[in-house]
Motif scaffolding. Structure first.
Motif, PDB file in Angstrom:
ATOM      1  N   VAL A   1      -0.953  -3.507  -5.188  1.00 56.09           N
ATOM      2  CA  VAL A   1       0.169  -4.217  -4.096  1.00 56.09           C
ATOM      3  C   VAL A   1       1.303  -3.075  -3.255  1.00 56.09           C
ATOM      4  CG1 VAL A   1       2.363  -5.371  -5.209  1.00 56.09           C
ATOM      5  CG2 VAL A   1      -0.815  -6.315  -5.393  1.00 56.09           C
ATOM      6  N   ARG A   2       1.393  -1.806  -4.207  1.00 66.82           N
ATOM      7  CA  ARG A   2       2.886  -0.946  -4.234  1.00 66.82           C
ATOM      8  C   ARG A   2       2.095  -0.625  -2.351  1.00 66.82           C
ATOM      9  NH1 ARG A   2       2.722   2.630  -8.034  1.00 66.82           N
ATOM     10  NH2 ARG A   2       1.038   1.720  -8.872  1.00 66.82           N
ATOM     11  N   GLN A   3       0.803  -0.385  -1.993  1.00 63.46           N
ATOM     12  CA  GLN A   3       1.033   0.157  -1.153  1.00 63.46           C
ATOM     13  C   GLN A   3       0.867  -1.022   0.285  1.00 63.46           C
ATOM     14  OE1 GLN A   3      -3.852   2.202  -0.180  1.00 63.46           O
ATOM     15  NE2 GLN A   3      -3.192   1.800  -2.648  1.00 63.46           N
ATOM     16  N   VAL A   4       0.412  -1.922   0.045  1.00 65.22           N
ATOM     17  CA  VAL A   4       0.639  -3.096   1.263  1.00 65.22           C
ATOM     18  C   VAL A   4       2.538  -3.314   0.947  1.00 65.22           C
ATOM     19  CG1 VAL A   4       0.438  -5.631   1.366  1.00 65.22           C
ATOM     20  CG2 VAL A   4      -1.748  -4.983   0.195  1.00 65.22           C
ATOM     21  N   VAL A   5       2.937  -3.128  -0.268  1.00 63.39           N
ATOM     22  CA  VAL A   5       4.615  -3.966   0.329  1.00 63.39           C
ATOM     23  C   VAL A   5       4.815  -2.063   1.120  1.00 63.39           C
ATOM     24  CG1 VAL A   5       6.872  -3.131  -1.343  1.00 63.39           C
ATOM     25  CG2 VAL A   5       4.682  -4.473  -2.097  1.00 63.39           C
TER      26      VAL A   5
END
Length: 170
Positions: A36-40
């Motif tokens: 999720v942090r990569q996507v953000v």
């Protein structure tokens, strides 16, 4: 060439998009949060995005679980941006394709609230024979993989996996 929208309610650029993230069943919340942090981070690199919010452990289309995540993307006002929400969705789909062991579904928010999260067609397979759940699960996955291989422009939400670690315990 301009095309007249053919849907019940034509999709319009409402200035926001959502993303649903699914990791394999049994993935830890820590692992999901990392994806999720990569996507953000990818979303934050898009100049016309105003705000991105994320939630690990929740997929608004499927439910709650450690292998799910969601992002909510708010665009700059029309007067301050050069791209449409559909262009952002296409870019995110492309830029997340390299992330292993996760599936992503990005889409604009609906034009009118209350008719579901995304437009499109819903299809469900049902085993009415009372047969083996493992065999049916493989059939469902083969069907889904066949659909995804037919048209690269489709955005398909993968079927729920019937065989997961908690289902295998006896």
């Amino acid at each position: 060439m301009k095309v007249i929208p053919t849907g019940f309610i034509p999709q319009e650029d409402g200035g926001a998009a959502m993303g649903m993230i699914t990791l394999p069943p049994g993935a830890s919340l820590e692992r999901t949060d990392s994806v999720v942090r990569q996507v953000v981070q990818i979303v934050q690199e898009i100049p016309d995005v105003k705000v991105v919010s994320s939630i690990s452990g929740v997929n608004f289309m499927i439910g709650v679980g450690s292998s799910y995540g969601s992002v909510i993307i708010k665009m700059q006002p029309w007067s301050d941006r050069k791209v449409t929400v559909n262009e952002v969705v296409a870019r995110l789909t492309q830029e997340t394709s390299h992330i292993q062991d996760a599936t992503f579904l990005f889409f604009p928010v609906p034009t009118i609230q209350g008719f579901g999260l995304a437009s499109g067609v819903s299809l469900e397979l049902e085993d009415r024979t009372g047969g083996d759940i493992d065999k049916f699960s493989r059939l469902r996955m083969n069907f889904w993989e066949g659909l995804t291989s037919r048209n690269r422009s489709w955005q398909l939400l993968p079927p729920l996996i019937l065989i997961s670690p908690k289902n295998k315990l006896k």
